[in-house]
Design a protein around this motif. Structure first.
Motif, PDB file in Angstrom:
ATOM      1  N   CYS A  38      -5.732  11.629  -5.037  1.00 38.15           N
ATOM      2  CA  CYS A  38      -4.508  10.871  -4.744  1.00 38.15           C
ATOM      3  C   CYS A  38      -4.637   9.451  -5.275  1.00 38.15           C
ATOM      4  O   CYS A  38      -5.714   9.023  -5.653  1.00 38.15           O
ATOM      5  N   GLN A  39      -3.528   8.733  -5.296  1.00 37.25           N
ATOM      6  CA  GLN A  39      -3.575   7.314  -5.637  1.00 37.25           C
ATOM      7  C   GLN A  39      -3.810   6.594  -4.319  1.00 37.25           C
ATOM      8  O   GLN A  39      -2.883   6.315  -3.562  1.00 37.25           O
ATOM      9  N   ASP A  40      -5.075   6.372  -4.044  1.00 40.79           N
ATOM     10  CA  ASP A  40      -5.514   6.020  -2.698  1.00 40.79           C
ATOM     11  C   ASP A  40      -5.448   4.521  -2.443  1.00 40.79           C
ATOM     12  O   ASP A  40      -6.469   3.869  -2.259  1.00 40.79           O
ATOM     13  N   SER A  41      -4.238   4.022  -2.424  1.00 43.56           N
ATOM     14  CA  SER A  41      -4.021   2.597  -2.198  1.00 43.56           C
ATOM     15  C   SER A  41      -2.908   2.438  -1.167  1.00 43.56           C
ATOM     16  O   SER A  41      -1.881   3.109  -1.271  1.00 43.56           O
ATOM     17  N   PRO A  42      -3.087   1.555  -0.164  1.00 45.41           N
ATOM     18  CA  PRO A  42      -2.061   1.464   0.883  1.00 45.41           C
ATOM     19  C   PRO A  42      -0.718   0.924   0.389  1.00 45.41           C
ATOM     20  O   PRO A  42       0.281   1.028   1.096  1.00 45.41           O
ATOM     21  N   SER A  58      -9.000   9.481   7.223  1.00 42.79           N
ATOM     22  CA  SER A  58      -8.802   9.009   5.849  1.00 42.79           C
ATOM     23  C   SER A  58      -8.898   7.497   5.670  1.00 42.79           C
ATOM     24  O   SER A  58      -9.235   7.022   4.590  1.00 42.79           O
ATOM     25  N   GLN A  59      -8.547   6.749   6.694  1.00 43.50           N
ATOM     26  CA  GLN A  59      -8.627   5.290   6.562  1.00 43.50           C
ATOM     27  C   GLN A  59     -10.086   4.859   6.488  1.00 43.50           C
ATOM     28  O   GLN A  59     -10.898   5.397   7.249  1.00 43.50           O
ATOM     29  N   CYS A  60     -10.454   3.902   5.641  1.00 45.18           N
ATOM     30  CA  CYS A  60      -9.587   3.214   4.701  1.00 45.18           C
ATOM     31  C   CYS A  60      -9.408   4.000   3.380  1.00 45.18           C
ATOM     32  O   CYS A  60      -8.284   4.286   2.988  1.00 45.18           O
ATOM     33  N   ILE A  61     -10.513   4.351   2.719  1.00 44.51           N
ATOM     34  CA  ILE A  61     -10.345   4.952   1.387  1.00 44.51           C
ATOM     35  C   ILE A  61     -11.064   6.293   1.293  1.00 44.51           C
ATOM     36  O   ILE A  61     -11.717   6.592   0.293  1.00 44.51           O
ATOM     37  N   LEU A  62     -10.893   7.095   2.356  1.00 44.78           N
ATOM     38  CA  LEU A  62     -11.567   8.398   2.349  1.00 44.78           C
ATOM     39  C   LEU A  62     -10.614   9.558   2.076  1.00 44.78           C
ATOM     40  O   LEU A  62     -11.051  10.695   1.922  1.00 44.78           O
ATOM     41  N   ALA A  63      -9.319   9.293   1.976  1.00 45.52           N
ATOM     42  CA  ALA A  63      -8.371  10.374   1.654  1.00 45.52           C
ATOM     43  C   ALA A  63      -8.778  11.023   0.338  1.00 45.52           C
ATOM     44  O   ALA A  63      -8.681  12.228   0.161  1.00 45.52           O
ATOM     45  N   ARG A  64      -9.289  10.187  -0.578  1.00 42.76           N
ATOM     46  CA  ARG A  64      -9.679  10.682  -1.910  1.00 42.76           C
ATOM     47  C   ARG A  64     -10.822  11.693  -1.839  1.00 42.76           C
ATOM     48  O   ARG A  64     -11.104  12.343  -2.838  1.00 42.76           O
ATOM     49  N   SER A  65     -11.487  11.806  -0.688  1.00 32.92           N
ATOM     50  CA  SER A  65     -12.566  12.795  -0.586  1.00 32.92           C
ATOM     51  C   SER A  65     -12.049  14.163  -0.177  1.00 32.92           C
ATOM     52  O   SER A  65     -12.805  15.118  -0.112  1.00 32.92           O
ATOM     53  N   TRP A  66     -10.732  14.256   0.136  1.00 29.65           N
ATOM     54  CA  TRP A  66     -10.187  15.599   0.406  1.00 29.65           C
ATOM     55  C   TRP A  66      -8.889  15.925  -0.324  1.00 29.65           C
ATOM     56  O   TRP A  66      -8.507  17.096  -0.412  1.00 29.65           O
ATOM     57  N   VAL A  67      -8.253  14.898  -0.920  1.00 27.47           N
ATOM     58  CA  VAL A  67      -7.081  15.139  -1.771  1.00 27.47           C
ATOM     59  C   VAL A  67      -7.165  14.181  -2.958  1.00 27.47           C
ATOM     60  O   VAL A  67      -7.371  12.976  -2.751  1.00 27.47           O
TER      61      VAL A  67
END
Ligand code: BES
Ligand code: ZN
Length: 627
Positions: A168-172, A157-166
């Protein structure tokens, strides 16, 4: 009541019913340029994820339910998505869907998912699917695994790939807790960055819970034919059955390592620390997913010589996972501290001379990277400016090694005792919070520079953090064991036969130093002589292999090419791929070989390695066709 005061009240109420303090002031201070979300208006606090894993269609499908906190006047909540197929969105327990919208697609950031809110909205339920090409996910065919019987899935998921499977508010800078229920085909084990099962279930359904708040880039999932073996009461290893014994042996010292880390900078707060050994296409060496580090199998060398990587990922349990870079421009705060901490763990376990070898290799990397980027390149600053760029570009030796040397300079200036006290307090004070460079500078000024006369002048903090290149007060490293390696290399060049060099006690770091320093003018015969004496081409140590294959390419030593090709087809770790392909690109003959191999290997690599290599090779599907 003013909005700020309202939020403060909300924070207090929220903290009272939460295990762990979660101040929200830090996320309100500034925008994260890599997220569409506006957490100051509406922020997602807890995720309940229900997912089905479909290996046939290479898709995850399910429901993400977010508990949210909203400002009284909030009209919408914004999530990040990338390639997600959003089916419907509901508020609270409503059965009537709300009219959500998906914004214009940005090639790096993806699309904003905007959900209109109504008064009293406490929960948002998003029914969705991932696309088969989801950037975070790699779907492996059975033949790409060690066992060859079951397919495999893992996320990065790092850096901003979490948004490709959930969604989300994809900010650290934004943290949340989560629970999940995941269904995989029977006979497979599913794992997440959470409390994990240790055995396969009969029905392929698994439940997870992460009680400590984490940022989205630490969301992780994996599924495959996996088994678990404990190393201590709180640590263990997951791997395919074929790999588990070797892995347990390699990581035997894991508990000792956790204790060494705790001795340095305070208790390990995530309860369990397990390792997941992935198939060789994993694009990184390691990824610090909380409670479950994801690791490449290329660190299993048989002699525990590459376990500094585990020390590194473990160290992230403090630097990164507890105190988190607020934006990707502040990435050095994650990695610089972690490299420093990693080397302190290695020093505590194996001694100063050993740790100095790691530091000197790091210094060489740093020097090379700065030379390649150019002294005046803005990306050689610790504080980055990634506006309109992919944050993956932050991943260079600058964050890691310039960050390390800055902290080492502070240690050497104020003394180790004072420095250790500072670091320990820093982790405690900002635990479960995010930190940006400006806040760090302020804290550092107060706690270090103001309290130690002469330190400001000796350190020159501003120059290190906001200046380019490497300041001339960079600490000197002297790995004494490397001086002996250089002597041996010199002796060989002067005629001493390779097999009578005193190499018996060398670790992989000494071998790395040796191979790196082979002079450019060596003949193919000389390369062959070395290979015959030391068996580099057939080495089982991936670090040595990668370094040697790059040298083989530079020197046109074609005897090594078949093994190099096999390595490039199997291993997907970007740090190894880049230098080998780069070396191949130096000559016409090598270039042809590089394209030939890449055409076959590309499908074995994860998205992050593919995007780097596509650019490096100026790959074009239409011109260079995959066979
Ligand atoms: N968190 C990083 C990996 C990472 C960074 C992934 C940025 C995506 C974006 C991890 O902790 C790391 O640094 N891994 C290194 C190993 C380390 C020993 C330097 C790696 O994978 O090579
Ligand atoms: Zn790291």
């Amino acid at each position: 009541m003013r909005y700020g005061a309202w939020l403060l009240l909300l924070m207090i109420v929220f903290q009272a019913c939460n295990d762990i303090e979660q101040p929200q002031e830090d996320i309100m201070m500034g925008k994260d340029i890599h997220s569409f979300s506006e957490p100051g208006k509406a922020v997602a606090k807890h995720l309940s994820l229900q997912l089905q894993v479909d290996f046939d269609t290479k898709q995850l499908s399910g429901i993400a339910t977010w508990d949210i906190d909203t400002a009284p006047d909030a009209e919408e909540i914004i999530f990040d998505t990338k390639g997600l197929i959003i089916d419907s969105v509901f508020l609270n327990d409503d059965t009537t869907a709300v009219p959500f919208s998906l914004g214009k697609e940005d090639p790096v950031l993806g699309q904003a998912l905007r959900v209109p809110l109504k008064a009293g909205a406490k929960r948002v339920r998003i029914v969705y699917r991932t696309s088969p090409g989801a950037a975070a996910l790699q779907w492996l065919e059975a033949h790409q695994t060690a066992g060859g019987r079951h397919p495999f899935l893992f996320s990065q998921s790092q850096c901003i790939l979490a948004r490709s499977w959930v969604p989300c508010q994809d900010s650290p800078g934004i943290r949340f807790t989560y629970d999940a229920e995941v269904k995989v085909p029977q006979g497979m084990l599913a794992l997440m960055s959470a409390e994990n099962p240790q055995q396969k279930s009969a029905d392929g359904v698994y439940r997870f819970r992460m009680r400590q708040p984490i940022p989205s880039y630490l969301l992780a999932i994996a599924a495959g034919d996996l088994v678990f073996k404990p190393i201590s009461a709180r640590a263990g290893v997951y791997a395919e059955p074929e790999t588990i014994e070797a892995a347990v042996h390699e990581f035997e010292d894991l508990e000792e390592m956790i204790q060494a880390a705790e001795q340095l900078y305070g208790d390990y707060v995530w309860e369990r620390y397990d390792l997941l050994v992935l198939p060789p296409s994993f694009p990184f060496g390691g990824m610090e997913n909380p409670r479950l580090t994801f690791a490449t199998p290329t660190i299993i060398a048989g002699d525990k010589s590459l376990t500094s990587l585990v020390a590194h990922e473990l160290a992230h349990s403090w630097s990164g996972n507890l105190v988190t870079n607020r934006t990707w421009n502040d990435f050095w705060l994650n990695e610089g501290f972690t490299v420093y901490f990693e080397r302190r763990i290695m020093e505590a376990m194996y001694g100063r001379d050993y740790a100095e070898m790691l530091a000197e290799l790091g210094y060489q990397d740093l020097r090379q990277t700065i030379a390649r980027m150019g002294e005046n390149n803005k990306d050689t600053r610790l504080k980055l400016d990634l506006q309109r760029r992919d944050p993956d570009e932050a991943v260079t030796d600058i964050a890691y090694e310039k960050g390390y040397f800055f902290l080492r300079l502070v240690e050497e200036t104020i003394g180790r005792d004072k420095f250790d006290a500072f670091v320990k307090t820093y982790f405690q004070r900002f635990a479960f919070r995010s930190m940006d460079t400006e806040s760090f500078v302020e804290y550092f000024q107060k706690e270090v520079l103001d309290k130690n006369p002469g330190a400001a002048k000796a350190i020159r903090m501003q120059e290190w953090i906001y200046g380019t290149g490497l300041p001339d007060n960079c600490p000197k490293v002297n790995a004494v064991r490397f001086r002996r390696v250089e002597q041996a290399l010199q002796d060989w060049l002067n005629g001493t036969p390779a097999d009578s060099l005193p190499t018996a006690s060398w670790s992989s770091h000494e071998w790395l130093h040796f191979v790196r320093h082979l002079p450019a003018g060596l003949s193919v015969e000389q390369m062959k002589a070395l290979d015959e004496a030391f068996g580099f081409t057939q080495s089982n140590n991936a670090e040595i292999q990668a370094e040697w294959y790059a040298q083989a390419a530079l020197h046109g030593y074609s005897d090594a090419y078949p093994a190099m090709e096999a390595f490039l087809l199997k291993v997907g770790r970007r740090k190894f791929l880049v230098p080998i392909y780069r070396a191949l690109l130096q000559t016409e003959e090598g270039k042809a070989l590089a394209y030939d191999i890449y055409a076959k290997a590309r499908k074995n690599y994860h998205y992050v390695s593919v995007s780097t290599l596509d650019e490096m090779l100026q790959w074009n599907e239409k011109v260079h066709k995959t066979p």
